[in-house]
Design a protein around this motif. Structure first.
Motif, PDB file in Angstrom:
ATOM      1  N   VAL A 108     -70.222  -7.081 -28.635  1.00  0.00           N
ATOM      2  CA  VAL A 108     -68.853  -7.419 -28.227  1.00  0.00           C
ATOM      3  C   VAL A 108     -67.895  -6.296 -28.615  1.00  0.00           C
ATOM      4  CG1 VAL A 108     -66.908  -8.963 -28.663  1.00  0.00           C
ATOM      5  CG2 VAL A 108     -69.173  -9.918 -28.248  1.00  0.00           C
ATOM      6  N   GLU A 109     -68.040  -5.777 -29.838  1.00  0.00           N
ATOM      7  CA  GLU A 109     -67.152  -4.709 -30.304  1.00  0.00           C
ATOM      8  C   GLU A 109     -67.366  -3.418 -29.526  1.00  0.00           C
ATOM      9  OE1 GLU A 109     -67.691  -4.243 -34.471  1.00  0.00           O
ATOM     10  OE2 GLU A 109     -67.068  -6.285 -34.969  1.00  0.00           O
ATOM     11  N   VAL A 110     -68.629  -3.059 -29.283  1.00  0.00           N
ATOM     12  CA  VAL A 110     -68.919  -1.809 -28.579  1.00  0.00           C
ATOM     13  C   VAL A 110     -68.492  -1.891 -27.119  1.00  0.00           C
ATOM     14  CG1 VAL A 110     -70.750  -0.207 -27.899  1.00  0.00           C
ATOM     15  CG2 VAL A 110     -70.797  -1.250 -30.158  1.00  0.00           C
ATOM     16  N   MET A 111     -68.649  -3.042 -26.490  1.00  0.00           N
ATOM     17  CA  MET A 111     -68.221  -3.207 -25.091  1.00  0.00           C
ATOM     18  C   MET A 111     -66.712  -3.068 -24.959  1.00  0.00           C
ATOM     19  SD  MET A 111     -70.824  -6.333 -24.116  1.00  0.00           S
ATOM     20  CE  MET A 111     -70.164  -6.662 -22.478  1.00  0.00           C
ATOM     21  N   GLN A 112     -65.988  -3.502 -25.979  1.00  0.00           N
ATOM     22  CA  GLN A 112     -64.533  -3.326 -25.957  1.00  0.00           C
ATOM     23  C   GLN A 112     -64.154  -1.865 -26.179  1.00  0.00           C
ATOM     24  OE1 GLN A 112     -63.284  -6.066 -29.006  1.00  0.00           O
ATOM     25  NE2 GLN A 112     -63.213  -7.822 -27.609  1.00  0.00           N
ATOM     26  N   GLU A 113     -64.947  -1.181 -26.978  1.00  0.00           N
ATOM     27  CA  GLU A 113     -64.676   0.226 -27.267  1.00  0.00           C
ATOM     28  C   GLU A 113     -64.988   1.119 -26.072  1.00  0.00           C
ATOM     29  OE1 GLU A 113     -66.044   3.675 -30.520  1.00  0.00           O
ATOM     30  OE2 GLU A 113     -66.869   1.636 -30.605  1.00  0.00           O
ATOM     31  N   PHE A 114     -66.022   0.745 -25.292  1.00  0.00           N
ATOM     32  CA  PHE A 114     -66.441   1.554 -24.141  1.00  0.00           C
ATOM     33  C   PHE A 114     -66.445   0.695 -22.872  1.00  0.00           C
ATOM     34  CE2 PHE A 114     -68.549   3.464 -27.843  1.00  0.00           C
ATOM     35  CZ  PHE A 114     -68.122   4.774 -27.738  1.00  0.00           C
ATOM     36  N   PRO A 115     -65.263   0.375 -22.342  1.00  0.00           N
ATOM     37  CA  PRO A 115     -65.199  -0.491 -21.151  1.00  0.00           C
ATOM     38  C   PRO A 115     -65.778   0.178 -19.902  1.00  0.00           C
ATOM     39  CG  PRO A 115     -63.029   0.403 -21.679  1.00  0.00           C
ATOM     40  CD  PRO A 115     -63.930   0.754 -22.831  1.00  0.00           C
TER      41      PRO A 115
END
Length: 344
Positions: free
Chosen positions: A215-222
Motif C-alpha cells: 500500500v505504501e509503495v503503490m502510493q509512492e510510485f503511482p
C-alpha cells in the motif's frame, strides 16, 4: 528468605540438573582442567553440535578467539569469575558472538569445576557491522557524486553563454538531488539498524507485512503497476525491520526500471521449512557479474563499490533472519529478486 529442610529436599540434585538442561541460554560445565563435562540443549543448538559430542573435549574447541579464552582460563585459575564479550566457533567453523560469564564451582571450599553461560549477540554484531559498512558506502558515494557535480558546475561556469553549459547545470542539479535522497535514505536505514540491533527474531505474519508495505509503495510510485494475488497466511522468522527491507526491494524494482510502463509482480511460495518471496520487474535486469555488487557484498577495485545502499540494507536484514536474497533473470525481460525466509 529462609529455606526449610523440606524446601531443600524438594530442590534436590535432580531439580538442579533439570534446571541446567532446560535453561534457554547456552550453559556448559567443565572440570578443573577445562574439559567439558556437560552442555545443555541450548548450548548444543547454539554451537551446532549433537548431544554428547562436546563431552570430553577441551573447552578451547568452542573458542573463536584465543586471547579471550586465555583470559577466561587465567581468571578461573585464580578462582575468579570472568565476564565479557565472547566469540564462539560452531561445529561448522562459523563465528558467533555473545556475552558470557564463567565462574568456579566451589563445593565445601574446593573448586570442583567451572560453569559458563552465554548470551547470543550475533545479530547485534551483524547490525553493527552493517551500520559500519553502510557508513563507508555512503561516504564513498558522496565523494564520487560530489566530484561529478563539481566537474559539471565548473564546466558550466566556463561556458555560461552556451546551451551546453545550461545542460551541465541541469545535470549538476540532478546530482545534488540524488545526493540528498541518498543521504536521507542512508540516515533513515541506519536509524532503523540502531533501533533494532538488539531486537529478537520472532514469528511475523508475512502476508500482513506485504499488504501494508505494498500500500505504501503503490502510493509512492503511482506510475507503476503492481500485480499480486491474495498472499498465503504464513509466519516467518523476522522482526520489525522486515517491512523496511521488503520496501527497499519493491522500491528498487521501480526506481531502476527503464520501461515506459513499469510493472512489478509479487508472489509468495510456501515450502516445508521456508518461504520464497519473489519480486519480479520488467526493467533492464541485472548482469550476473553485478549480482553480488548491488548488495554491497563485494568491491571490484578501490574506486568502484556496490552502490545499492537500500539493497545492502535489505541483504543485511534478511541475513540476520537466517534467510537470503538473490537475483535471477525474468522472462522475457527484467529481474526477479527472490527472498528466502525461514519458517519458525
Amino acid at each position: 528468605m529462609d529455606w526449610s529442610s523440606d524446601d531443600e529436599h524438594r530442590l534436590g540434585g535432580n531439580v538442579y540438573r533439570e534446571a541446567f538442561r532446560s535453561t534457554g541460554a547456552p550453559v556448559l560445565i567443565a572440570d578443573t582442567n577445562f574439559v567439558i563435562r556437560d552442555v545443555n540443549a541450548s548450548g548444543l543448538q547454539f554451537l551446532g553440535y549433537d548431544s554428547g559430542d562436546l563431552v570430553g573435549e577441551s573447552a578451547a574447541v568452542i573458542s573463536g578467539d584465543d586471547r579471550i579464552y586465555e583470559d577466561i582460563v587465567d581468571h578461573l585459575s585464580r578462582g575468579e569469575t570472568w565476564s565479557g564479550k565472547f566469540v564462539a566457533e560452531t561445529r561448522s567453523g562459523e563465528k558467533v558472538y555473545g556475552r558470557g560469564s564463567a565462574a568456579p564451582i566451589v563445593v565445601d571450599g574446593t573448586v570442583e569445576g567451572t560453569v559458563a553461560i552465554f548470551v547470543d549477540t550475533t545479530k547485534q554484531q551483524q547490525y553493527e557491522n552493517a551500520s559500519e559498512v553502510l557508513n563507508r558506502l555512503l561516504r564513498h558515494d558522496l565523494r564520487n557524486e560530489l566530484n561529478v557535480m563539481y566537474g559539471h558546475v565548473q564546466r558550466a561556469q566556463s561556458e555560461t553563454s552556451s546551451d551546453e553549459a545550461a545542460e551541465s547545470l541541469e545535470r549538476a542539479q540532478e546530482k545534488i538531488l540524488q545526493i540528498v535522497h541518498k543521504t536521507e535514505r542512508a540516515r533513515d536505514l541506519r536509524d532503523l539498524l540502531e533501533r533494532s540491533h538488539d531486537a529478537s527474531n520472532r514469528p511475523v505474519r508475512l502476508d500482513i507485512v506485504l499488504n501494508n508495505t505494498l500500500v505504501e509503495v503503490m502510493q509512492e510510485f503511482p506510475e507503476a503497476e503492481f500485480n499480486f494475488e491474495v498472499f498465503p497466511e504464513v509466519v516467518v522468522r523476522a522482526d520489525d525491520l522486515l517491512s523496511a527491507a521488503v520496501e527497499a526491494v519493491l522500491e528498487n524494482a521501480v526506481a531502476h526500471n527503464d520501461a515506459d510502463d513499469p510493472v512489478v509482480e509479487v508472489s509468495v511460495e510456501v515450502r516445508d521449512d521456508h518461504v520464497v518471496l519473489a519480486v519480479a520487474d520488467n526493467g533492464p535486469g541485472v548482469p550476473e557479474s553485478q549480482r553480488d555488487l548491488i548488495f554491497g557484498r563485494e568491491e571490484y577495485d578501490q574506486l568502484h563499490h556496490g552502490t545499492g545502499i537500500s539493497l545492502f540494507f535489505a541483504d543485511s536484514v534478511f541475513d540476520s533472519y537466517g534467510g537470503d536474497i538473490w537475483v535471477e533473470d525474468n522472462d522475457p525481460r527484467g529481474a526477479v529478486f527472490k527472498i528466502r525466509l525461514t519458517r519458525p
